[in-house]
Design a protein around this motif. Structure first.
Motif, PDB file in Angstrom:
ATOM      1  N   LYS A   6       4.133  -5.190  -4.985  1.00 38.88           N
ATOM      2  CA  LYS A   6       4.083  -4.952  -3.549  1.00 38.88           C
ATOM      3  C   LYS A   6       4.605  -6.163  -2.793  1.00 38.88           C
ATOM      4  N   GLU A  72      11.168  -4.113   4.120  1.00 38.69           N
ATOM      5  CA  GLU A  72      10.560  -2.981   3.400  1.00 38.69           C
ATOM      6  C   GLU A  72       9.210  -3.391   2.807  1.00 38.69           C
ATOM      7  N   ASP A  74       5.175  -3.486   2.168  1.00 37.06           N
ATOM      8  CA  ASP A  74       4.132  -2.467   1.979  1.00 37.06           C
ATOM      9  C   ASP A  74       2.818  -2.875   2.635  1.00 37.06           C
ATOM     10  N   VAL A  75       2.590  -4.191   2.745  1.00 38.65           N
ATOM     11  CA  VAL A  75       1.281  -4.708   3.144  1.00 38.65           C
ATOM     12  C   VAL A  75       1.455  -5.796   4.195  1.00 38.65           C
ATOM     13  N   ARG A  96       0.942   0.600   8.119  1.00 32.89           N
ATOM     14  CA  ARG A  96       0.962  -0.100   6.836  1.00 32.89           C
ATOM     15  C   ARG A  96      -0.463  -0.490   6.454  1.00 32.89           C
ATOM     16  N   THR A  97      -0.671  -0.735   5.180  1.00 28.69           N
ATOM     17  CA  THR A  97      -1.941  -1.284   4.734  1.00 28.69           C
ATOM     18  C   THR A  97      -2.103  -2.693   5.290  1.00 28.69           C
TER      19      THR A  97
END
Length: 430
Positions: A6, A72, A74-75, A96-97
């Motif tokens: 990630k 791009e 993820d977190v 997003r997370t």
């Protein structure tokens, strides 16, 4: 198939009066790497305090969104602990997370926990952290649940569909099991106390080299024992308490304990959950405060460790400061000065100096005396040969004459079964 790593954007609030802000952002990046997350960028903002609704200001959120899409990511990982509303609002705005520093550390602990006790401690801390954050939580905590290794499915595996009542019930259940394991360890500790073995505890900031130092001590004093502990150059490599017996050349022995490392803003729930494990620290005879002398923030790391020791009620325990990794710093080594030892555990240089310092501290209550053991009390002679430092032996008409150096408790065990020939004299354990 190998799971894709990630990517995360790190964000932090710079209050302006913190000269160490850059260091703590670097530390956040290292924590992310320890959790298997790659840093894809950073966004920082100077504010006297965090935005109560979104942690950062609206303009920074737009900047953050652009960076997320460009990289791009993820977190998003925040350098401070977020309130439940900040967490919900940020996740809604960014899609997003979002993890804060506390959630990240919990994730690392969940991934590294190997023993049942450590797994339970991490799970209890994680559930306490979850309670006020149930509404709107995404998969950030779910990832932690997957690494805990517990038999019963955790919150992560049920996509956080546990309500408050069920989480509280689970905390109670886990704490009951934890209490049984703690009781067993306390029994072991009492047995060690009855044997009058001094306990020396390694404490310090994470990745200061505590496990490496324990291995260096084992290699020096008990070579070939095969009881080395895992030592890796990464944050929180050690979560389980390891205890090893160190026997010196004159048969004096002590227990050396390796403990979990500390870190700035170590989550309160985690300290509370690991308190039973860290009781070893408060009950030790001597602490070895291991310091990474090559760190640019060495004084701050010392302060964090001292603060944590105070929180654990261990600030009263005598300590020796051990400046490790001197081979990576500009400090001359090996050297000792007023309760400070400079060494390199990796090179094994300075171990004899540290041992000398330990001896002077923990064996200061030892006594020297002469005794006569009648020949029909051979078990007493054998006992002294095993548990005392026998300096000389001669065979008299009435029995075996021994010159001993040992703790007074060793003499007390068979008091009346031998004849004291001199008064017991205290001497430093040098």
């Amino acid at each position: 198939m190998e799971r894709q790593q990630k990517k995360a954007i790190l964000i932090g609030i710079h209050p302006g009066n913190r000269t160490d802000f850059g260091y703590y952002m670097e530390e956040l990046a290292n924590l992310a790497a320890a959790a298997g997350i790659e840093e894809a960028g950073r966004v920082t903002q100077k504010l006297s305090r965090s935005n109560p609704s979104h942690y950062i200001g609206k303009g920074k959120i737009d900047e953050l969104l652009e960076l997320i899409h460009a990289q791009e990511a993820d977190v998003v990982i925040c350098n401070d602990e977020l309130t439940p509303s900040q967490l919900r609002n940020l996740e809604a705005a960014l899609d997003r997370t979002v993890m804060d520093r506390t959630a990240l550390i919990l994730a690392i602990f969940a991934e590294r926990a190997r023993t049942r006790e450590a797994q339970l401690q991490v799970e209890v801390a994680r559930l306490h952290y979850m309670l006020p954050r149930l509404v709107g939580l995404r998969e950030s905590l779910g990832r932690q649940g997957g690494g805990s290794g517990l038999k019963n499915r955790g919150a992560g595996e049920t996509k956080l569909e546990l309500d408050r009542r069920r989480i509280e019930e689970r905390i109670v259940m886990l704490q009951k099991e934890l209490e049984q394991l703690v009781s067993h360890r306390q029994t072991q500790r009492k047995k060690r106390r009855r044997n009058d073995m001094p306990v020396v505890c390694l404490v310090g900031y994470t990745n200061a080299g505590k496990s490496s130092l324990m291995n260096a001590m084992m290699e020096t004093h008990n070579p070939g024992s095969g009881k080395e502990v895992m030592a890796e150059n990464r944050l929180f490599a050690t979560l389980e308490t390891s205890v090893r017996s160190i026997t010196l050349h004159d048969r004096k022995s002590f227990l050396l304990t390796d403990t979990v490392g500390f870190v700035s803003q170590l989550p309160h729930h985690l300290v509370k959950a690991f308190r039973s494990t860290l009781e070893e620290v408060a009950e030790a005879d001597l602490l070895l405060h291991v310091v990474d002398s090559s760190s640019p923030m060495v004084e701050r790391q010392i302060a964090v460790t001292e603060e944590t020791l105070k929180e654990l009620g261990a600030d009263h325990v005598p300590k020796v400061f051990v400046y490790n990794k001197a081979d990576l710093a500009s400090l001359p080594f090996p050297s000792t000065d007023n309760g400070k030892v400079v060494l390199s555990a990796k090179l094994g240089s300075g171990i004899s100096e540290l041992t000398r310092e330990i001896r002077e501290r923990i064996f200061e209550r030892d006594v020297r005396c002469e005794v006569l053991v009648p020949y029909d009390q051979s078990r007493v002679t054998a006992y002294f040969n095993e548990f005392a430092n026998v300096r000389s032996v001669s065979f008299e008409a009435d029995g075996t004459r021994l010159t001993l150096e040992c703790p007074e408790s060793v003499l007390e065990r068979y008091r009346g079964s031998y004849i004291p020939l001199s008064e017991s004299v205290h001497f430093p354990g040098s």
